[in-house]
Design an enzyme around this catalytic site. Structure first.
Site, PDB file in Angstrom:
ATOM      1  N   LYS A  93      43.763  54.817  48.409  1.00  0.00           N
ATOM      2  CA  LYS A  93      43.282  53.593  48.806  1.00  0.00           C
ATOM      3  C   LYS A  93      44.226  52.348  49.234  1.00  0.00           C
ATOM      4  CE  LYS A  93      43.021  51.570  43.948  1.00  0.00           C
ATOM      5  NZ  LYS A  93      44.101  50.385  44.347  1.00  0.00           N
ATOM      6  N   ASP A  94      45.584  52.770  48.711  1.00  0.00           N
ATOM      7  CA  ASP A  94      46.664  51.987  49.244  1.00  0.00           C
ATOM      8  C   ASP A  94      47.199  52.539  50.430  1.00  0.00           C
ATOM      9  OD1 ASP A  94      46.578  50.666  46.754  1.00  0.00           O
ATOM     10  OD2 ASP A  94      47.924  51.896  45.985  1.00  0.00           O
ATOM     11  N   ARG A 144      37.685  42.565  48.050  1.00  0.00           N
ATOM     12  CA  ARG A 144      36.316  43.503  47.957  1.00  0.00           C
ATOM     13  C   ARG A 144      35.596  43.304  46.624  1.00  0.00           C
ATOM     14  NH1 ARG A 144      35.548  47.928  45.316  1.00  0.00           N
ATOM     15  NH2 ARG A 144      37.645  48.092  44.515  1.00  0.00           N
ATOM     16  N   ARG A 145      36.403  43.354  45.474  1.00  0.00           N
ATOM     17  CA  ARG A 145      35.615  43.223  44.271  1.00  0.00           C
ATOM     18  C   ARG A 145      34.965  41.719  44.241  1.00  0.00           C
ATOM     19  NH1 ARG A 145      40.306  46.521  41.176  1.00  0.00           N
ATOM     20  NH2 ARG A 145      39.588  48.577  41.344  1.00  0.00           N
ATOM     21  N   ARG A 162      47.530  40.031  38.727  1.00  0.00           N
ATOM     22  CA  ARG A 162      48.578  40.846  39.377  1.00  0.00           C
ATOM     23  C   ARG A 162      49.367  41.608  38.258  1.00  0.00           C
ATOM     24  NH1 ARG A 162      51.054  40.516  43.938  1.00  0.00           N
ATOM     25  NH2 ARG A 162      51.488  42.782  43.574  1.00  0.00           N
ATOM     26  N   ARG A 168      48.052  43.910  32.923  1.00  0.00           N
ATOM     27  CA  ARG A 168      46.824  43.364  33.347  1.00  0.00           C
ATOM     28  C   ARG A 168      46.221  43.404  31.757  1.00  0.00           C
ATOM     29  NH1 ARG A 168      44.934  44.336  39.672  1.00  0.00           N
ATOM     30  NH2 ARG A 168      46.873  44.710  40.458  1.00  0.00           N
ATOM     31  N   CYS A 255      43.617  46.514  53.321  1.00  0.00           N
ATOM     32  CA  CYS A 255      42.876  46.642  51.916  1.00  0.00           C
ATOM     33  C   CYS A 255      42.861  45.387  51.550  1.00  0.00           C
ATOM     34  CB  CYS A 255      44.140  47.637  51.076  1.00  0.00           C
ATOM     35  SG  CYS A 255      45.451  46.638  51.052  1.00  0.00           S
TER      36      CYS A 255
END
Length: 327
Positions: A93-94, A144-145, A162, A168, A255
């Site tokens: 995904k990156d 996106r989320r 971040r 996190r 992305c």
């Protein structure tokens, strides 16, 4: 008397240098690839070389404000082009959908669960995403989320987060957030599946392109490495991810644009669901397409065109304009 014939001494095969980011998750993923290759090729040497990327160094600014293409890959790609490393392991995904000249996606590994996960503070252990109280603060660094959750749960508050996965989780447990959204795959790979409070259904959050799979990038002309990497290729995952990446590439979204996908492979048939959403979650364009899995790229392109006709391009243009205006 005849002279003795001396057999030439064959030199050992060159060690293969694997590039990785320094984060815990990146190293877990890279060492898994190293172990898999070592088991397939016990007579070869595979070395891990770590690098810090721009995305690893800048932790006090939202991802969307510091650029997207190559944020977690550029330094590794330079290392490959400079012959410092032979291939790099990425969370797929990156990995941008357009790679630098001379580099290709050499293999895609078998995908684990690509869904998003809700992780909650201890005080909300009895809640699900749809029962969190009004104003509950949800942490995510993904547009996106953010866009999809704003669409479904406008009563919740959202705050950027971040840092690596452990950082996190520490911020969540310290009470800075009521819940955070993370990838199921990352939590599973780090042995933290017990922190998954709820796996978000695709109806609520379509996942990122390539989420849950590893993408191995290498030099296009390195036939030796390409041959080794084929041992890790998972063809069904490759078909699904190629459809997703073609969809994203055709929409020219990085992305950090609210684009979500889901793919289902049923025999030789592939169904791709795609979504483009506005940052505020007010507008959402979503559709699906089904066709032959062998035509994965064409399916992704066709679905992108379909969404464009339904208004996706206007949403994307508006988001790009908003990004440029931000300080």
């Amino acid at each position: 008397m005849s002279a003795a014939v001396t057999s030439p001494i064959s030199s050992p095969p060159r060690p293969i240098r694997i590039g990785s980011r320094k984060s815990q998750l990146a190293l877990v993923q890279t060492h898994w690839v190293q172990e898999q290759l070592q088991s397939h090729f016990p007579n070869r040497t595979f070395e891990v070389h770590t690098m810090s990327t721009q995305g690893d160094k800048i932790l006090d600014v939202a991802l969307a404000k510091i650029g997207d293409k190559g944020l977690f890959t550029k330094e590794l790609e330079v290392g490959m082009l400079n012959q410092e490393i032979d291939f790099a392991v990425h969370s797929l995904k990156d990995l941008p959908t357009r790679l630098p000249e001379g580099l290709i996606l050499g293999a895609v590994t078998e995908r684990v669960d690509p869904a998003d996960a809700l992780v909650v503070h201890a005080q909300h252990q009895d809640k699900q995403i749809d029962t969190l109280p009004e104003g509950a603060v949800i942490g995510t660094s993904s547009l996106r989320r953010l866009a999809q959750l704003r669409h479904h749960y406008p009563h919740l508050a959202f705050k950027d987060i971040r840092g690596n996965l452990n950082t996190r989780l520490q911020k969540l447990d310290a009470g800075e957030y009521d819940a955070i959204i993370l990838a199921v795959a990352g939590l599973q790979r780090l042995g933290m599946a017990d922190r998954i409070h709820q796996t978000l259904p695709s109806e609520v959050s379509l996942h990122a392109v390539g989420q849950g799979a590893l993408g191995i990038e290498c030099r296009a002309e390195d036939a030796e490495v390409l041959t080794l990497l084929k041992a890790l290729e998972h063809f069904p995952t490759t078909q699904r991810c190629y459809a997703e990446r073609a969809f994203l590439r055709e929409l020219e979204g990085g992305c950090q644009v609210p684009i979500g996908v889901n793919t289902v492979l049923d025999g030789d048939s592939l169904t791709l669901i795609g979504l483009v959403a506005s940052l505020d979650g007010q507008r959402l364009v979503k559709d699906s397409i089904t066709g032959a899995a062998a035509d994965a790229d064409q399916l992704g392109i066709a679905l992108a065109h379909r969404l464009r006709e339904q208004g996706a391009q206007e949403i994307l243009d508006e988001i790009i304009s908003q990004m440029r205006e931000q300080p």
